[in-house]
Motif scaffolding. Sequence first.
Motif, short mmCIF file in Angstrom:
data_model
loop_
_atom_site.label_atom_id
_atom_site.label_comp_id
_atom_site.label_asym_id
_atom_site.label_seq_id
_atom_site.Cartn_x
_atom_site.Cartn_y
_atom_site.Cartn_z
N HIS A 1 0.84 -1.21 0.00
CA HIS A 1 0.00 0.00 0.00
C HIS A 1 0.87 1.25 0.00
O HIS A 1 1.40 1.64 1.03
CB HIS A 1 -0.90 -0.02 1.24
CG HIS A 1 -2.06 0.92 1.17
ND1 HIS A 1 -3.36 0.49 1.07
CD2 HIS A 1 -2.13 2.27 1.18
CE1 HIS A 1 -4.19 1.53 1.04
NE2 HIS A 1 -3.46 2.63 1.10
N HIS B 1 1.03 5.28 -2.03
CA HIS B 1 0.39 6.20 -2.97
C HIS B 1 1.47 6.96 -3.73
O HIS B 1 1.68 8.16 -3.50
CB HIS B 1 -0.52 7.18 -2.22
CG HIS B 1 -1.62 6.50 -1.45
ND1 HIS B 1 -2.82 6.16 -2.03
CD2 HIS B 1 -1.70 6.10 -0.16
CE1 HIS B 1 -3.60 5.58 -1.11
NE2 HIS B 1 -2.94 5.53 0.03
N GLU C 1 -8.33 2.28 -2.89
CA GLU C 1 -8.80 1.87 -1.60
C GLU C 1 -10.21 2.39 -1.37
O GLU C 1 -10.54 3.52 -1.71
CB GLU C 1 -7.83 2.33 -0.49
CG GLU C 1 -7.78 3.80 -0.19
CD GLU C 1 -6.78 4.09 0.93
OE1 GLU C 1 -5.62 4.36 0.62
OE2 GLU C 1 -7.17 4.04 2.13
N HIS D 1 -6.41 -2.49 5.47
CA HIS D 1 -5.11 -1.85 5.45
C HIS D 1 -4.96 -0.88 6.64
O HIS D 1 -5.95 -0.43 7.21
CB HIS D 1 -4.89 -1.16 4.09
CG HIS D 1 -4.88 0.31 4.11
ND1 HIS D 1 -3.72 1.03 4.33
CD2 HIS D 1 -5.85 1.22 3.95
CE1 HIS D 1 -4.01 2.31 4.30
NE2 HIS D 1 -5.29 2.46 4.07
N ASP E 1 1.85 2.82 3.36
CA ASP E 1 0.85 3.89 3.20
C ASP E 1 1.54 5.22 2.84
O ASP E 1 1.02 6.29 3.11
CB ASP E 1 -0.03 4.07 4.44
CG ASP E 1 -1.37 4.72 4.12
OD1 ASP E 1 -1.74 4.78 2.93
OD2 ASP E 1 -2.04 5.20 5.05
ZN LIG Z 1 -3.94 4.65 1.70
#
Ligand SMILES: [Zn+2]
Length: 264
Positions: free
Chosen positions: A8, A10, A94, A162, A212
Amino acid sequence: MVGIIDTHCHLYYENLYKEVDSVIRRAVDNGIEAFVVPGVDAETSLQALQLAEMYSMIYAAVGIHPNSNVQNLKLELEQVQNLLSHPKVVAIGEIGLDYYRNKENAKDQQQLLMLQLRMATEFRLPVILHNRNAIEDLFDCVLKWQDSIRPSQDHKELGVFHAFSEDVSWAKRIIQLGFSIGIGGTITYPNANKLQEVAKGIPIDRLVVETDAPFLPPQPYRGKRNEPSYLPIVLDKLSIVLNQDRKTLIEMTNQNSKILFGIN
Ligand SMILES: [Zn+2]
């Protein structure tokens, strides 16, 4: 050698994207083998997919995040759906519920979530779930999805919760349904007892790791931008918490991630 999979991150956000080549190089130098990049709306889902087309080790997830301020939902969902058949789309996400930032639109969030859960069934993809202050309702939605739709599905990998932040009893209920638990930088924080109990309380084959990025950096980088090259810090911590050697942990979470997302 088997590498770490960041399930995960971005990478399309400007503070990472502007130097994405070096972000990826640093990560690979630190033992990261693959990245799953989830979108938060139609535009970022497309950006995630473009990154996946540029780099062989990047995979995309597409979906609409509960906090995304979507103007034309029908159009946005259509745009997301159009990406789903692409071979590098490995999940829907997500998606989820976030009552921390907005509880007024809880019903709308639930509706958007259910629509996307149904897309996951149709396209036989796992889901990447976001939860903040909404675990009861999120669990209910997932149950409803499972009961009414999911039996037609022929694989048992439903997806991942997550950035898990609930306690070990919730973790166990979620795993029972067929989900994995995503753990990242917050396990390195001094007050992470609850999350450490979660890690110890679940079977290791339900555990995947994530950054994340650019959010939730591990302890040494708190207050700074997070990036995938910091993920080994999470594995070091997990190795201590679980009393499991690092290499085994990397091999197992690598395999879990590949099974979950159908990556070879
Ligand atoms: Zn995220």
